[in-house]
Scaffold this active site. Structure first.
Site, PDB file in Angstrom:
ATOM      1  N   GLY A 155     -10.090  39.184  24.924  1.00  0.00           N
ATOM      2  CA  GLY A 155     -10.838  39.966  24.664  1.00  0.00           C
ATOM      3  C   GLY A 155     -11.051  41.199  23.951  1.00  0.00           C
ATOM      4  O   GLY A 155     -10.655  40.652  22.935  1.00  0.00           O
ATOM      5  N   ARG A 156     -11.408  41.764  24.045  1.00  0.00           N
ATOM      6  CA  ARG A 156     -11.714  42.733  22.611  1.00  0.00           C
ATOM      7  C   ARG A 156      -9.718  43.338  22.185  1.00  0.00           C
ATOM      8  O   ARG A 156      -9.793  43.234  21.066  1.00  0.00           O
ATOM      9  CB  ARG A 156     -11.891  44.460  23.138  1.00  0.00           C
ATOM     10  CG  ARG A 156     -13.352  44.698  23.710  1.00  0.00           C
ATOM     11  CD  ARG A 156     -14.026  45.607  24.423  1.00  0.00           C
ATOM     12  NE  ARG A 156     -15.220  46.012  24.132  1.00  0.00           N
ATOM     13  CZ  ARG A 156     -15.732  45.844  25.745  1.00  0.00           C
ATOM     14  NH1 ARG A 156     -14.947  45.227  26.939  1.00  0.00           N
ATOM     15  NH2 ARG A 156     -16.949  46.524  25.841  1.00  0.00           N
ATOM     16  N   ILE A 157      -8.460  43.406  23.282  1.00  0.00           N
ATOM     17  CA  ILE A 157      -7.368  43.950  22.824  1.00  0.00           C
ATOM     18  C   ILE A 157      -6.668  42.694  22.362  1.00  0.00           C
ATOM     19  O   ILE A 157      -6.403  43.128  21.676  1.00  0.00           O
ATOM     20  CB  ILE A 157      -7.380  44.613  24.202  1.00  0.00           C
ATOM     21  CG1 ILE A 157      -7.873  45.674  24.150  1.00  0.00           C
ATOM     22  CG2 ILE A 157      -5.286  44.947  23.371  1.00  0.00           C
ATOM     23  CD1 ILE A 157      -7.051  46.058  26.303  1.00  0.00           C
ATOM     24  N   ARG A 178     -10.840  32.006  29.392  1.00  0.00           N
ATOM     25  CA  ARG A 178     -11.570  31.162  29.598  1.00  0.00           C
ATOM     26  C   ARG A 178     -12.178  30.835  28.346  1.00  0.00           C
ATOM     27  O   ARG A 178     -12.626  29.761  29.112  1.00  0.00           O
ATOM     28  CB  ARG A 178     -12.085  32.269  30.488  1.00  0.00           C
ATOM     29  CG  ARG A 178     -11.200  32.178  32.173  1.00  0.00           C
ATOM     30  CD  ARG A 178     -12.425  33.290  32.984  1.00  0.00           C
ATOM     31  NE  ARG A 178     -12.498  34.843  32.251  1.00  0.00           N
ATOM     32  CZ  ARG A 178     -13.804  36.062  32.585  1.00  0.00           C
ATOM     33  NH1 ARG A 178     -13.070  35.951  33.782  1.00  0.00           N
ATOM     34  NH2 ARG A 178     -13.343  36.719  31.762  1.00  0.00           N
ATOM     35  N   ALA A 238      -0.576  43.820  29.705  1.00  0.00           N
ATOM     36  CA  ALA A 238      -1.684  43.797  31.116  1.00  0.00           C
ATOM     37  C   ALA A 238      -2.058  44.689  32.380  1.00  0.00           C
ATOM     38  O   ALA A 238      -2.574  45.547  32.574  1.00  0.00           O
ATOM     39  CB  ALA A 238      -3.059  42.573  30.922  1.00  0.00           C
ATOM     40  N   ARG A 239      -1.639  44.202  33.224  1.00  0.00           N
ATOM     41  CA  ARG A 239      -1.518  43.988  34.114  1.00  0.00           C
ATOM     42  C   ARG A 239      -0.227  43.542  35.417  1.00  0.00           C
ATOM     43  O   ARG A 239       0.371  42.714  34.322  1.00  0.00           O
ATOM     44  CB  ARG A 239      -2.570  43.593  34.938  1.00  0.00           C
ATOM     45  CG  ARG A 239      -3.995  44.450  35.505  1.00  0.00           C
ATOM     46  CD  ARG A 239      -3.747  46.118  35.621  1.00  0.00           C
ATOM     47  NE  ARG A 239      -4.523  47.071  35.629  1.00  0.00           N
ATOM     48  CZ  ARG A 239      -4.931  47.710  34.982  1.00  0.00           C
ATOM     49  NH1 ARG A 239      -3.922  47.688  33.620  1.00  0.00           N
ATOM     50  NH2 ARG A 239      -6.367  49.094  34.874  1.00  0.00           N
ATOM     51  N   GLU A 268       4.935  48.331  40.242  1.00  0.00           N
ATOM     52  CA  GLU A 268       4.889  49.983  39.563  1.00  0.00           C
ATOM     53  C   GLU A 268       4.668  50.759  40.824  1.00  0.00           C
ATOM     54  O   GLU A 268       3.210  50.748  41.204  1.00  0.00           O
ATOM     55  CB  GLU A 268       4.100  49.923  38.250  1.00  0.00           C
ATOM     56  CG  GLU A 268       2.478  49.958  38.377  1.00  0.00           C
ATOM     57  CD  GLU A 268       2.403  49.414  36.687  1.00  0.00           C
ATOM     58  OE1 GLU A 268       2.732  48.886  36.189  1.00  0.00           O
ATOM     59  OE2 GLU A 268       1.176  50.760  36.323  1.00  0.00           O
ATOM     60  N   HIS A 286       3.690  52.261  31.415  1.00  0.00           N
ATOM     61  CA  HIS A 286       1.703  51.689  31.438  1.00  0.00           C
ATOM     62  C   HIS A 286       1.618  52.517  30.568  1.00  0.00           C
ATOM     63  O   HIS A 286       0.768  53.368  31.196  1.00  0.00           O
ATOM     64  CB  HIS A 286       1.655  52.154  32.885  1.00  0.00           C
ATOM     65  CG  HIS A 286       0.522  51.313  32.957  1.00  0.00           C
ATOM     66  ND1 HIS A 286      -0.088  50.705  33.879  1.00  0.00           N
ATOM     67  CD2 HIS A 286      -1.060  51.080  32.082  1.00  0.00           C
ATOM     68  CE1 HIS A 286      -1.375  50.092  34.052  1.00  0.00           C
ATOM     69  NE2 HIS A 286      -1.999  50.071  32.740  1.00  0.00           N
ATOM     70  N   ILE A 287       2.165  52.963  29.412  1.00  0.00           N
ATOM     71  CA  ILE A 287       1.464  53.034  28.395  1.00  0.00           C
ATOM     72  C   ILE A 287       1.141  53.099  27.296  1.00  0.00           C
ATOM     73  O   ILE A 287       0.781  53.566  26.234  1.00  0.00           O
ATOM     74  CB  ILE A 287       2.872  54.437  27.620  1.00  0.00           C
ATOM     75  CG1 ILE A 287       3.572  54.032  27.435  1.00  0.00           C
ATOM     76  CG2 ILE A 287       3.303  54.823  28.828  1.00  0.00           C
ATOM     77  CD1 ILE A 287       4.644  54.219  26.519  1.00  0.00           C
ATOM     78  N   GLY A 288       0.460  51.732  27.322  1.00  0.00           N
ATOM     79  CA  GLY A 288      -0.421  51.102  26.392  1.00  0.00           C
ATOM     80  C   GLY A 288      -1.341  51.879  26.185  1.00  0.00           C
ATOM     81  O   GLY A 288      -1.572  51.974  25.153  1.00  0.00           O
TER      82      GLY A 288
HETATM   83  C1  DGY Z   1      -6.237  50.183  31.333  1.00  0.00           C
HETATM   84  O1  DGY Z   1      -7.320  51.547  30.844  1.00  0.00           O
HETATM   85  O2  DGY Z   1      -6.497  49.572  31.942  1.00  0.00           O
HETATM   86  C2  DGY Z   1      -5.036  51.519  31.195  1.00  0.00           C
HETATM   87  O3  DGY Z   1      -3.956  49.992  31.394  1.00  0.00           O
HETATM   88  C3  DGY Z   1      -4.277  52.020  31.288  1.00  0.00           C
HETATM   89  O4  DGY Z   1      -4.706  52.000  33.461  1.00  0.00           O
END
Ligand code: DGY
Length: 333
Positions: A155-157, A178, A238-239, A268, A286-288
């Site tokens: 995707g974008r990222i 996908r 991502a997650r 987390e 989680h500082i992305g």
């Molecule tokens: C998002 O925007 O999904 C980042 O992971 C911050 O939660």
């Protein structure tokens, strides 16, 4: 009477001031993590809620909050929000795509570089006072420039990471997603579509940028880690839940892969103890998206969505609605 809105976490003062122009606003200046019951209690009478990726907006909670008309998140990922349940109740949901793309890609690259070049591991060594002399293999890691970058999720990222790799670090880029990108975008990014198996086998550095869902749970587990090169790194921005943290801790401990960079975790803010124990992993909380300009842009986008959805007399459509179809039916507060 202005509609009432709940802001679930401590927020920039000017962002709250924007909301107060249109709404009665309840804030969380102490930045407490409200237990579920308290969140439900505070949502009584609220037409809108400003959430982050931390507050669960599931079907049961929504059923207990009958006044809710808008759930607006400042995060791009929305696995904490049951969008179909919101739609069924006529609740507008929005997220915050686009504004955090480049900042999050920067952190992905930082983690990948730090993992490959053993930056935090060597810093800990230095801080412990163990550096007494230079030696030829001391913290010798893998190269990033010219190595094959494998991106899971384009995707974008994912595309922003591909651009950094291809243009900044001369990396051949392979990806799995996908759906395949348009040939013109593949050409611009210098990216080649491959199967997941080929990506695991051929990439020197893998970055995960896949949305989390039941279908993507443990996308990377012991079987996938076993297919990676022993010299490879794995980065997840991502997650949590996309990676089996226990399996990854074991693979790192046994050096079945070289290193990892993790910004997200299965439970987390708890981190699997096995990950805390191994030296070859770079861990961030989680500082992305955590640059100040980007966090402000994310928060303001959530406010734009709340205003467009709920403010009396608002004319604009919510800019980043996930279920705009409810607008035909949702009564405005
Ligand atoms: C998002 O925007 O999904 C980042 O992971 C911050 O939660």
């Amino acid at each position: 009477m202005k509609p009432q809105v709940l802001v679930c976490r401590a927020m920039f003062a000017d962002v709250v001031a924007r909301l107060r122009e249109h709404f009665e606003v309840e804030t969380n200046d102490a930045d407490d993590t409200w237990p579920r019951g308290e969140l439900i209690r505070r949502l009584q009478g609220k037409a809108g809620v400003f959430v982050t990726s931390s507050e669960p907006m599931d079907a049961k909670l929504l059923a207990a909050c009958p006044d809710l008309k808008a759930v607006c998140s400042m995060a791009v990922g929305y696995n904490n929000i049951d969008v179909p349940a919101c739609t069924a109740r006529g609740i507008l949901v929005s997220n915050a795509p686009g504004v955090l793309t480049e900042t999050t890609a920067d952190l992905g690259f930082a983690l990948m570089l730090a993992a490959a070049r053993r930056v935090t591991e060597s810093e800990r060594f230095l801080r412990r006072g163990e550096w007494t002399r230079w030696s030829v293999e001391m913290f010798a890691g893998g190269d990033v420039h010219g190595a094959t970058l494998g991106i899971l999720g384009m995707g974008r990222i994912g595309q922003a990471i591909a651009r950094r790799g291809a243009l900044g670090f001369s990396m051949p880029v392979i990806y799995h997603n996908r759906s395949r990108l348009a040939p013109s975008i593949e050409a611009e990014l210098g990216a080649r579509y491959v199967s997941k198996e080929a990506l695991l086998r051929d990439a020197d550095h893998i970055v995960i940028v896949v949305p989390y869902s039941a279908a993507s749970h443990h996308l990377i587990g012991a079987a996938e880690l076993a297919q990676m090169k022993r010299t490879a790194t794995l980065t997840n921005i991502a997650r949590g839940g996309l990676v089996d943290d226990a399996a990854l801790a074991e693979a790192l401990r046994e050096r079945r892969i070289a290193a990892a960079g993790l910004d997200v975790f299965e439970e987390e803010p708890k981190v699997h103890p096995g990950l805390l124990d191994v030296p070859n992993v770079v861990l961030t909380p989680h500082i992305g998206s955590a640059s100040l300009p980007t966090r402000r842009a994310m928060a303001n986008l959530a406010v734009d969505n709340l205003i467009a959805t709920l403010a009396p007399g608002a004319r604009e459509a919510p800019p980043t609605a996930l279920n705009p179809e409810v607008l035909g039916t949702a009564p405005s507060a």
